[in-house]
Motif scaffolding. Structure first.
Motif, PDB file in Angstrom:
ATOM      1  N   GLU A 345       0.748  -1.204  -0.057  1.00  0.00           N
ATOM      2  CA  GLU A 345       0.044  -0.130   0.121  1.00  0.00           C
ATOM      3  C   GLU A 345       0.762   1.247  -0.103  1.00  0.00           C
ATOM      4  O   GLU A 345       1.888   1.343   0.617  1.00  0.00           O
ATOM      5  CB  GLU A 345      -0.771  -0.029   1.198  1.00  0.00           C
ATOM      6  CG  GLU A 345      -2.454   0.976   1.147  1.00  0.00           C
ATOM      7  CD  GLU A 345      -1.642   2.210   1.432  1.00  0.00           C
ATOM      8  OE1 GLU A 345      -2.505   3.198   1.284  1.00  0.00           O
ATOM      9  OE2 GLU A 345      -0.788   2.554   2.365  1.00  0.00           O
ATOM     10  N   THR A 347       0.986   4.238   0.913  1.00  0.00           N
ATOM     11  CA  THR A 347       1.348   5.207   2.266  1.00  0.00           C
ATOM     12  C   THR A 347       1.967   4.469   3.121  1.00  0.00           C
ATOM     13  O   THR A 347       2.953   5.084   3.746  1.00  0.00           O
ATOM     14  CB  THR A 347      -0.056   5.667   2.675  1.00  0.00           C
ATOM     15  OG1 THR A 347      -0.756   4.708   3.216  1.00  0.00           O
ATOM     16  CG2 THR A 347      -0.685   6.772   1.929  1.00  0.00           C
ATOM     17  N   THR A 359       3.204   1.508   8.212  1.00  0.00           N
ATOM     18  CA  THR A 359       1.680   1.557   8.566  1.00  0.00           C
ATOM     19  C   THR A 359       1.226   2.579   7.501  1.00  0.00           C
ATOM     20  O   THR A 359       1.674   3.676   7.266  1.00  0.00           O
ATOM     21  CB  THR A 359       1.494   2.145  10.164  1.00  0.00           C
ATOM     22  OG1 THR A 359       2.117   3.403  10.169  1.00  0.00           O
ATOM     23  CG2 THR A 359       1.737   0.804  10.897  1.00  0.00           C
ATOM     24  N   PRO A 360      -0.124   2.530   7.314  1.00  0.00           N
ATOM     25  CA  PRO A 360      -0.740   3.496   6.262  1.00  0.00           C
ATOM     26  C   PRO A 360      -1.277   4.755   6.817  1.00  0.00           C
ATOM     27  O   PRO A 360      -1.369   4.893   8.383  1.00  0.00           O
ATOM     28  CB  PRO A 360      -2.007   2.740   5.788  1.00  0.00           C
ATOM     29  CG  PRO A 360      -2.301   1.668   6.612  1.00  0.00           C
ATOM     30  CD  PRO A 360      -0.961   1.252   7.330  1.00  0.00           C
ATOM     31  N   TRP A 361      -1.527   5.611   6.302  1.00  0.00           N
ATOM     32  CA  TRP A 361      -2.208   7.035   6.947  1.00  0.00           C
ATOM     33  C   TRP A 361      -3.450   7.289   6.192  1.00  0.00           C
ATOM     34  O   TRP A 361      -3.749   6.351   5.137  1.00  0.00           O
ATOM     35  CB  TRP A 361      -1.156   8.300   6.812  1.00  0.00           C
ATOM     36  CG  TRP A 361      -1.086   8.775   5.424  1.00  0.00           C
ATOM     37  CD1 TRP A 361      -2.025   9.491   4.635  1.00  0.00           C
ATOM     38  CD2 TRP A 361       0.133   8.981   4.829  1.00  0.00           C
ATOM     39  NE1 TRP A 361      -1.477  10.051   3.535  1.00  0.00           N
ATOM     40  CE2 TRP A 361      -0.192   9.797   3.514  1.00  0.00           C
ATOM     41  CE3 TRP A 361       1.687   8.418   4.985  1.00  0.00           C
ATOM     42  CZ2 TRP A 361       0.872   9.854   2.699  1.00  0.00           C
ATOM     43  CZ3 TRP A 361       2.529   8.904   4.250  1.00  0.00           C
ATOM     44  CH2 TRP A 361       2.231   9.594   3.014  1.00  0.00           C
ATOM     45  N   LYS A 363      -6.282   8.970   3.923  1.00  0.00           N
ATOM     46  CA  LYS A 363      -6.284   9.920   2.927  1.00  0.00           C
ATOM     47  C   LYS A 363      -7.514  10.851   2.570  1.00  0.00           C
ATOM     48  O   LYS A 363      -8.580  10.142   3.111  1.00  0.00           O
ATOM     49  CB  LYS A 363      -5.949   9.090   1.383  1.00  0.00           C
ATOM     50  CG  LYS A 363      -4.810   8.358   1.485  1.00  0.00           C
ATOM     51  CD  LYS A 363      -4.946   7.606   0.121  1.00  0.00           C
ATOM     52  CE  LYS A 363      -3.773   6.609   0.100  1.00  0.00           C
ATOM     53  NZ  LYS A 363      -3.845   5.654  -1.115  1.00  0.00           N
ATOM     54  N   TYR A 366      -3.063  12.880  -0.217  1.00  0.00           N
ATOM     55  CA  TYR A 366      -2.675  11.675  -1.092  1.00  0.00           C
ATOM     56  C   TYR A 366      -1.252  12.067  -1.288  1.00  0.00           C
ATOM     57  O   TYR A 366      -0.653  13.164  -1.257  1.00  0.00           O
ATOM     58  CB  TYR A 366      -3.447  11.752  -2.198  1.00  0.00           C
ATOM     59  CG  TYR A 366      -5.085  11.333  -2.126  1.00  0.00           C
ATOM     60  CD1 TYR A 366      -5.253  10.038  -2.327  1.00  0.00           C
ATOM     61  CD2 TYR A 366      -6.019  12.152  -1.936  1.00  0.00           C
ATOM     62  CE1 TYR A 366      -6.494   9.810  -2.041  1.00  0.00           C
ATOM     63  CE2 TYR A 366      -7.317  11.928  -1.895  1.00  0.00           C
ATOM     64  CZ  TYR A 366      -7.640  10.544  -1.830  1.00  0.00           C
ATOM     65  OH  TYR A 366      -8.806  10.197  -1.693  1.00  0.00           O
ATOM     66  N   CYS A 569      -6.987   1.274   5.411  1.00  0.00           N
ATOM     67  CA  CYS A 569      -6.281   1.156   4.193  1.00  0.00           C
ATOM     68  C   CYS A 569      -6.836  -0.295   3.259  1.00  0.00           C
ATOM     69  O   CYS A 569      -7.800  -0.933   3.767  1.00  0.00           O
ATOM     70  CB  CYS A 569      -4.762   0.789   4.094  1.00  0.00           C
ATOM     71  SG  CYS A 569      -4.212  -0.873   4.966  1.00  0.00           S
ATOM     72  N   GLY A 570      -6.385  -0.470   2.268  1.00  0.00           N
ATOM     73  CA  GLY A 570      -7.223  -1.407   1.680  1.00  0.00           C
ATOM     74  C   GLY A 570      -7.088  -2.912   2.090  1.00  0.00           C
ATOM     75  O   GLY A 570      -7.874  -3.711   1.675  1.00  0.00           O
ATOM     76  N   GLN A 573     -10.017  -2.766   4.232  1.00  0.00           N
ATOM     77  CA  GLN A 573     -11.107  -2.798   3.470  1.00  0.00           C
ATOM     78  C   GLN A 573     -11.489  -3.863   2.456  1.00  0.00           C
ATOM     79  O   GLN A 573     -12.691  -3.994   2.262  1.00  0.00           O
ATOM     80  CB  GLN A 573     -11.157  -1.479   2.548  1.00  0.00           C
ATOM     81  CG  GLN A 573     -10.840  -0.227   3.360  1.00  0.00           C
ATOM     82  CD  GLN A 573     -10.317   1.020   2.429  1.00  0.00           C
ATOM     83  OE1 GLN A 573     -10.180   0.962   1.317  1.00  0.00           O
ATOM     84  NE2 GLN A 573     -10.151   1.935   3.130  1.00  0.00           N
TER      85      GLN A 573
END
Length: 665
Positions: A345, A347, A359-361, A363, A366, A569-570, A573
């Motif tokens: 992913e 981010t 780790t993602p953040w 959005k 972006y 994040c994806g 999800q």
């Protein structure tokens, strides 16, 4: 172009060897090779160029696929055997180690190109059969047991009764654009890349186009990101180009962490300079002078090839300062990942590049506006960037002419699972799944029936055999609730349990969750617990426990919706995608597991019950000795029986029985 870019003794030596020319003729052909950057060839020069491209040879050339798949199949012992054969027979020939042509199930693959003859390919060339194959072909005799096919080559003489490569079902529906050079060039040679048009588009781009123009061309081509999202690449670039920043960055995502996916690896190991050229053009288009390749650490061969390719490009001043005298500067660096799935992913990948926990953040913002070190950043995957040079070379209209109405160009897929022909393929968008499975893939192994296609990786969906007529494309797959993802295709036959498969993917995603957001961290864990409960038959279960189990099953779909709507994040999800698609198309299997406590595929070991057929058992004692739970009782030469309460369903007895006396229900 700088004069120093043209003065490399290694390339002159290569040209002299290819042409068998005198010293004073070397510089002449060197100039012609480098003119390939602008495509300026005269008719009388085409023959010389064909020698450099090895379309025509003056001495034997032997190609061997030494990509990861080839090496796994035994290409290294085969390579050593080839060298030994040439030495023993005093044959002077050039050996070219190249990437995989995609037909991984037929590796090791060895091609022989003799002067005046068409290049011919052999399959499953092991150390033991090298001498038979090579001694035969050098005496103009083709080993029929191992011949794969021959390449069309005018005016070379063709081999009698040998089919052409493009007539083989595995290749006949493919359209190789990105993988065009894989199997033909040495990934360790920039000479091969330049001879086949490498860096021509980059040369034309930075000397003829503004960054805005490049973004316009890519947007007009309708190229969509090949990493799974399917967003317009040109539009994404324009955001970064028009966003102010002290520094801008281009990141090539080569993480490729989906199980069973190896499309990026095929590009990296087969034609690395195509990727570098795509990175260079993309960096110029967004105004970036720094680019990073984020690659997984367990791709050692791809990593070595990339490092050498970058080194060569710097030596030839294709990378570095004032490239081609244009005033544009670009530095490309490689960063290795620890293999975390979530770092695919964008981010999370950026956090990892910054030296932080991956780790993602949430959005927005972006990355295109605020990414690496807070600066505008573009993240594209390997396949997306590998498309860029051909788009700039042939124009957006040419690219739009390939594919379907809504999805343009070609797409790479890795075909794995219960399929005859496994490997990496490149097909036009709009190709039907049925053609990929039945024509290119050769159908299901062992005469079994196709059950489903798992597409899109661990977060993808399972498409039933009844939907095989769907066309490959972002919108067409979305209509049936599927996604292309990165391009992994896993073929499932009738022996696969869809409940167990859902449990497997959920277990993978639960382990790979970064744990930052509660829905993903706790939701995937709870869904895994429910699925594990479905795939087990408890020895003792109270009424209360039964009620809890059914309650959990009822909650599955609601829990999946919560994960989709609230995860950061994806990964979270889309974590329920395999489960939801299996529930949609194979609900009867779930009901069978839940209500009947039975797995008709005999995959869920805690639901399997083994019996011994008295009439078939001769009391050989083999199963009794191998049983880890001592659940088999009997004496020699008298039929045995299995104590059901002690059996753990491992199936060892079933595997070792030579008399088919053990059955499973």
């Amino acid at each position: 172009m700088k004069s120093s870019f043209r003065n490399f003794p290694e390339l002159k030596m290569l040209i002299a060897e290819s042409m068998n020319t005198q010293a004073e003729e070397k510089t002449f052909l060197l100039e012609k090779v480098l003119k390939n950057l602008t495509g300026e060839f005269l008719k009388e020069e085409l023959e010389q160029v064909s020698l450099l491209k090895r379309e025509k040879v003056t001495s034997p050339v032997i190609y061997i696929g030494t990509g990861s798949c080839g090496m796994t199949a035994g290409a290294l012992p085969t390579l050593l055997a080839i060298r030994k054969f040439l030495e023993n027979n005093k044959i002077i020939a050039r050996i070219v180690e190249c990437g995989c042509i995609g037909f991984c199930s037929e590796e090791p693959i060895v091609d022989v190109h003799l002067p005046g003859k068409a290049r011919i390919s052999f399959r499953k060339v092991t150390e033991e059969n090298v001498e038979d194959i090579l001694s035969g072909i050098f005496n103009r005799n083709v080993n029929e047991d191992h011949v794969l096919g021959q390449y069309k080559s005018v005016p070379s003489e063709t081999w009698t009764n040998v089919q052409f490569i493009d007539q083989i079902p595995f290749f006949s529906l493919q359209q190789k654009i990105i993988l065009k050079n894989s199997g033909f060039v040495s990934p360790f040679s920039i000479h091969d890349a330049i001879a086949r048009g490498g860096y021509k588009s980059f040369y034309k781009t930075i000397l003829s186009y503004t960054p805005e123009k490049v973004c316009d061309i890519v947007e007009l081509s309708e190229l969509k990101g090949r990493g799974g999202g399917g967003f317009s690449t040109g539009k994404k670039w324009k955001v970064t180009l028009t966003t102010a920043g002290d520094q801008k960055y281009l990141i090539c995502n080569a993480e490729e962490s989906d199980p069973g996916a190896f499309m990026d690896r095929a590009i990296l190991e087969g034609d690395p300079h195509r990727l570098l050229e795509g990175i260079a053009i993309a960096s110029y288009a967004i105004g970036a002078s720094y680019a990073y390749i984020y690659i997984r650490s367990d791709y050692p061969r791809a990593l070595n090839i990339l490092e050498e390719a970058i080194k060569q490009a710097k030596e030839y001043e294709i990378l570095g300062q004032d490239i081609f005298g244009s005033g544009y500067n670009l530095n490309i660096s490689i960063r290795q990942s620890a293999g975390a799935f979530v770092c695919g992913e964008e981010t999370a990948l950026i956090r990892s590049l910054e030296g932080k926990r991956g780790t993602p953040w949430a959005k927005p913002p972006y990355p295109a506006e605020s990414g690496l070190f807070g600066q505008p950043t573009i993240v594209n995957n390997v396949e997306t960037l590998a498309n860029i040079p051909v788009i700039l070379e042939n124009g957006p209209s040419w690219f739009k002419g390939i594919g379907s109405k809504t999805s343009k160009g070609t797409k790479l897929f890795s075909i794995t699972g219960n399929i005859q022909n496994s490997g990496c393929i490149e097909v036009p968008m709009g190709t039907k799944l049925s053609d990929i499975i039945n024509h290119i893939g050769g159908g299901i192994k062992g005469g079994k029936k196709l059950k489903a296609i798992q597409i899109g990786g661990p977060s993808g969906v399972c498409i039933p055999a009844s939907n095989l007529d769907v066309e490959i494309g972002y919108e067409s797959l979305e209509e049936i609730g599927a996604v292309i993802g990165s391009g992994g295709l896993s073929v499932l036959d009738e022996t696969v349990c869809m409940v167990d498969l859902s449990r497997y993917f959920m277990e993978f995603l639960q382990k790979e969750s970064c744990g930052k957001c509660i829905p993903c961290r706790e939701g995937t864990k709870r869904m895994l617990e429910i699925l594990e409960g479905i795939t087990k038959r408890p020895r003792e279960e109270s009424t209360h426990e039964t009620l809890e189990r059914f309650k959990g099953v009822v909650q599955l779909e609601n829990l999946a919706e919560v994960l989709h709507d609230t995860s950061l994040c994806g990964l979270g999800q889309h974590s329920a995608n395999p489960l939801l698609s299996s529930l949609k198309w194979f609900r009867e299997e779930f009901e069978e597991h839940i209500f009947d406590r039975r797995c008709s595929a005999s995959v869920c070991r805690d639901m399997r019950t083994f019996y011994i057929e008295v009439d078939a058992c001769n009391g050989c004692n083999v199963c009794q000795k191998k049983c880890p739970e001592n659940a088999i009782i009997g004496v020699a030469k008298i039929p045995h029986f299995i104590v059901e309460n002690k059996c753990n369903g491992c199936g060892i007895c079933f595997e070792v029985c030579k008399f088919n006396a053990i059955i499973v229900k």
